[in-house]
Design a protein around this motif. Structure first.
Motif, PDB file in Angstrom:
ATOM      1  N   SER A 196       0.185   0.365   2.408  1.00  0.00           N
ATOM      2  CA  SER A 196       0.639  -0.045   3.812  1.00  0.00           C
ATOM      3  C   SER A 196       1.547   1.212   4.380  1.00  0.00           C
ATOM      4  N   SER A 197       2.273   2.004   3.747  1.00  0.00           N
ATOM      5  CA  SER A 197       3.284   3.100   4.014  1.00  0.00           C
ATOM      6  C   SER A 197       2.683   4.439   4.343  1.00  0.00           C
ATOM      7  N   VAL A 198       1.241   4.699   4.190  1.00  0.00           N
ATOM      8  CA  VAL A 198       0.585   5.873   4.203  1.00  0.00           C
ATOM      9  C   VAL A 198       0.310   6.275   6.041  1.00  0.00           C
ATOM     10  N   ASN A 199       0.466   7.342   6.153  1.00  0.00           N
ATOM     11  CA  ASN A 199       0.409   8.041   7.671  1.00  0.00           C
ATOM     12  C   ASN A 199      -1.037   7.892   7.738  1.00  0.00           C
ATOM     13  N   GLU A 200      -1.432   8.083   9.198  1.00  0.00           N
ATOM     14  CA  GLU A 200      -2.608   8.355   9.700  1.00  0.00           C
ATOM     15  C   GLU A 200      -3.025   9.907   9.516  1.00  0.00           C
ATOM     16  N   GLY A 201      -4.367   9.812   9.000  1.00  0.00           N
ATOM     17  CA  GLY A 201      -4.935  11.158   8.578  1.00  0.00           C
ATOM     18  C   GLY A 201      -4.628  11.635   7.263  1.00  0.00           C
ATOM     19  N   GLN A 202      -3.793  10.891   6.284  1.00  0.00           N
ATOM     20  CA  GLN A 202      -3.769  11.074   5.167  1.00  0.00           C
ATOM     21  C   GLN A 202      -4.713  10.304   4.065  1.00  0.00           C
ATOM     22  N   ARG A 203      -5.197  11.221   3.124  1.00  0.00           N
ATOM     23  CA  ARG A 203      -6.026  10.668   2.155  1.00  0.00           C
ATOM     24  C   ARG A 203      -5.305  10.595   0.778  1.00  0.00           C
ATOM     25  N   VAL A 204      -5.801   9.551   0.147  1.00  0.00           N
ATOM     26  CA  VAL A 204      -5.181   8.897  -0.991  1.00  0.00           C
ATOM     27  C   VAL A 204      -6.183   8.240  -2.032  1.00  0.00           C
ATOM     28  N   ARG A 205      -5.667   8.264  -3.346  1.00  0.00           N
ATOM     29  CA  ARG A 205      -6.315   7.811  -4.349  1.00  0.00           C
ATOM     30  C   ARG A 205      -5.711   6.492  -4.671  1.00  0.00           C
ATOM     31  N   ILE A 206      -6.880   5.326  -4.732  1.00  0.00           N
ATOM     32  CA  ILE A 206      -6.443   4.033  -4.897  1.00  0.00           C
ATOM     33  C   ILE A 206      -6.128   4.044  -6.476  1.00  0.00           C
ATOM     34  N   GLU A 207      -4.794   3.407  -6.686  1.00  0.00           N
ATOM     35  CA  GLU A 207      -4.379   3.024  -8.161  1.00  0.00           C
ATOM     36  C   GLU A 207      -4.498   1.713  -8.434  1.00  0.00           C
ATOM     37  N   SER A 208      -4.417   0.710  -7.567  1.00  0.00           N
ATOM     38  CA  SER A 208      -4.536  -0.607  -7.891  1.00  0.00           C
ATOM     39  C   SER A 208      -4.946  -1.345  -6.463  1.00  0.00           C
ATOM     40  N   LEU A 209      -5.612  -2.687  -6.728  1.00  0.00           N
ATOM     41  CA  LEU A 209      -6.169  -3.210  -5.886  1.00  0.00           C
ATOM     42  C   LEU A 209      -5.299  -4.634  -5.632  1.00  0.00           C
ATOM     43  N   PRO A 210      -5.319  -5.125  -4.299  1.00  0.00           N
ATOM     44  CA  PRO A 210      -4.487  -6.482  -4.156  1.00  0.00           C
ATOM     45  C   PRO A 210      -4.784  -7.403  -5.149  1.00  0.00           C
ATOM     46  N   LEU A 211      -4.018  -8.547  -5.130  1.00  0.00           N
ATOM     47  CA  LEU A 211      -3.511  -9.400  -6.362  1.00  0.00           C
ATOM     48  C   LEU A 211      -4.790 -10.619  -6.383  1.00  0.00           C
ATOM     49  N   HIS A 212      -5.277 -10.762  -5.154  1.00  0.00           N
ATOM     50  CA  HIS A 212      -6.268 -11.792  -4.680  1.00  0.00           C
ATOM     51  C   HIS A 212      -7.538 -11.382  -5.280  1.00  0.00           C
ATOM     52  N   PRO A 213      -8.014 -12.449  -6.229  1.00  0.00           N
ATOM     53  CA  PRO A 213      -9.298 -12.092  -6.875  1.00  0.00           C
ATOM     54  C   PRO A 213     -10.531 -11.977  -6.110  1.00  0.00           C
ATOM     55  N   ALA A 214     -10.603 -12.702  -5.000  1.00  0.00           N
ATOM     56  CA  ALA A 214     -11.873 -12.829  -4.004  1.00  0.00           C
ATOM     57  C   ALA A 214     -11.712 -11.447  -3.160  1.00  0.00           C
ATOM     58  N   LEU A 215     -10.472 -11.024  -2.849  1.00  0.00           N
ATOM     59  CA  LEU A 215     -10.449  -9.718  -2.068  1.00  0.00           C
ATOM     60  C   LEU A 215     -10.771  -8.388  -3.135  1.00  0.00           C
ATOM     61  N   GLN A 216     -10.262  -8.588  -4.215  1.00  0.00           N
ATOM     62  CA  GLN A 216     -10.669  -7.423  -5.313  1.00  0.00           C
ATOM     63  C   GLN A 216     -12.020  -7.570  -5.535  1.00  0.00           C
ATOM     64  N   ARG A 217     -12.981  -8.542  -5.423  1.00  0.00           N
ATOM     65  CA  ARG A 217     -14.328  -8.630  -5.640  1.00  0.00           C
ATOM     66  C   ARG A 217     -15.030  -7.964  -4.423  1.00  0.00           C
ATOM     67  N   ARG A 218     -14.500  -8.347  -3.376  1.00  0.00           N
ATOM     68  CA  ARG A 218     -15.038  -7.713  -2.007  1.00  0.00           C
ATOM     69  C   ARG A 218     -14.863  -6.332  -1.808  1.00  0.00           C
ATOM     70  N   LEU A 219     -13.778  -5.726  -2.247  1.00  0.00           N
ATOM     71  CA  LEU A 219     -13.525  -4.494  -2.201  1.00  0.00           C
ATOM     72  C   LEU A 219     -14.414  -3.717  -3.414  1.00  0.00           C
ATOM     73  N   GLU A 220     -14.409  -4.138  -4.327  1.00  0.00           N
ATOM     74  CA  GLU A 220     -15.337  -3.708  -5.432  1.00  0.00           C
ATOM     75  C   GLU A 220     -16.785  -3.511  -5.278  1.00  0.00           C
ATOM     76  N   ALA A 221     -17.093  -4.479  -4.354  1.00  0.00           N
ATOM     77  CA  ALA A 221     -18.553  -4.611  -4.121  1.00  0.00           C
ATOM     78  C   ALA A 221     -18.959  -3.543  -3.054  1.00  0.00           C
ATOM     79  N   MET A 222     -17.768  -3.151  -2.381  1.00  0.00           N
ATOM     80  CA  MET A 222     -18.010  -2.062  -1.114  1.00  0.00           C
ATOM     81  C   MET A 222     -17.790  -0.572  -1.905  1.00  0.00           C
ATOM     82  N   GLY A 223     -17.460  -0.859  -3.102  1.00  0.00           N
ATOM     83  CA  GLY A 223     -17.167   0.599  -3.841  1.00  0.00           C
ATOM     84  C   GLY A 223     -15.686   1.167  -3.909  1.00  0.00           C
ATOM     85  N   ILE A 224     -14.790   0.053  -3.483  1.00  0.00           N
ATOM     86  CA  ILE A 224     -13.523   0.476  -3.379  1.00  0.00           C
ATOM     87  C   ILE A 224     -12.591  -0.081  -4.586  1.00  0.00           C
ATOM     88  N   ALA A 225     -12.340   0.801  -5.441  1.00  0.00           N
ATOM     89  CA  ALA A 225     -11.614   0.298  -6.838  1.00  0.00           C
ATOM     90  C   ALA A 225     -10.513   1.458  -7.255  1.00  0.00           C
TER      91      ALA A 225
END
Length: 82
Positions: free
Chosen positions: A9-38
């Motif tokens: 949430s603190s990252v600026n527009e145009g910045q590239r980042v590496r995901i280190e952890s997903l949100p705590l909510h299990p359903a949102l984790q599953r949805r993101l992982e299904a899209m390849g976000i992990a």
């Protein structure tokens, strides 16, 4: 040598980042992982909504949006631009 992870949430527009952890909510984790976000995946912040708004993100050809409170729960590592 690398910087400490920061909330997505603190990252600026145009910045590239590496995901280190997903949100705590299990359903949102599953949805993101299904899209390849992990942990380990790189994403770019395309746009930020008004304060407290949504983040528009891209991972390759996939574009998606996250609410600010969801992005607050995700730790990322900043990558150098370019």
């Amino acid at each position: 040598m690398g910087a400490s992870p920061v909330p997505l949430s603190s990252v600026n527009e145009g910045q590239r980042v590496r995901i280190e952890s997903l949100p705590l909510h299990p359903a949102l984790q599953r949805r993101l992982e299904a899209m390849g976000i992990a942990p380990g995946v790189e994403v770019e912040v395309l746009r930020r909504g008004r304060p407290g708004g949504i983040l528009h993100l891209a991972c390759g050809l996939l574009e998606f949006m996250l609410r600010q409170e969801q992005a607050q729960e995700m730790d990322v590592s900043l990558l150098s631009r370019g």
